[in-house]
Design an enzyme around this catalytic site. Structure first.
Site: not given
Length: 173
Positions: A63-67
């Site tokens: 769920g990280q922003k980059s993903m």
């Protein structure tokens, strides 16, 4: 034997912001144990047996922003979306609402039921189900079946019931 069965079990995608508790939730469901987890790069997947005849293949996507921009690549054959939020973190509800709205706008999710899990309900200052529902603007989603339930991945509270409900939503859709 196991292969044939898992391919026939409906695909459920677990999404939400980083630190919402998705990996802890999946590990708790599959093993009954609390496991140390680290931020998910990519995905985790497991088959959840609800009873002798019913199983779900659950994909936990980082769920990280980059993903988040790659979330849409996990939606093929998705029969239900389970969106996990940290109910003890009101400061990130706006971000969660934007992420949910964006993923629900994907063509692959048209008509796919939604289960929102308000995780971390065991924490003293967690928001109510109504507050989480309002923050995420859930009542506006009139074009799909949706439910919201509270749970605690750490304590294992509400998890099995939530996924039984997910299976019911899939059958209704």
């Amino acid at each position: 034997m196991g292969q044939a069965r898992s391919s026939s079990s409906p695909q459920v995608i677990l999404m939400g912001l980083d630190s919402a508790g998705k990996s802890t939730l999946l590990a708790r469901l599959l093993t009954g144990q609390v496991m140390d987890t680290s931020p998910t790069i990519g995905f985790n997947v497991g088959t959840l047996d609800l009873d002798k005849n019913t199983s779900l293949t659950v994909w936990d996507v980082g769920g990280q922003k980059s993903m988040r921009s790659s979330w849409r690549y996990y939606l093929d054959d998705c029969k239900a979306l389970v969106f996990v939020v940290d109910s003890s973190d009101p400061g990130r509800m706006g971000e969660a609402q934007k992420a949910l709205k964006k993923i629900l706008s994907e063509d692959n999710l048209q008509g796919v039921p939604l289960m929102v899990l308000a995780n971390k309900k065991d924490l003293p200052n967690s928001m109510t189900i109504r507050e989480v529902s309002t923050h995420l603007d859930l009542p506006s989603h009139t074009d799909r079946l949706w439910e919201i339930q509270g749970c605690s991945a750490l304590k294992g509270l509400g998890l099995q019931q939530a996924f039984v409900s997910v299976h019911k939503l899939i059958r209704k859709s």
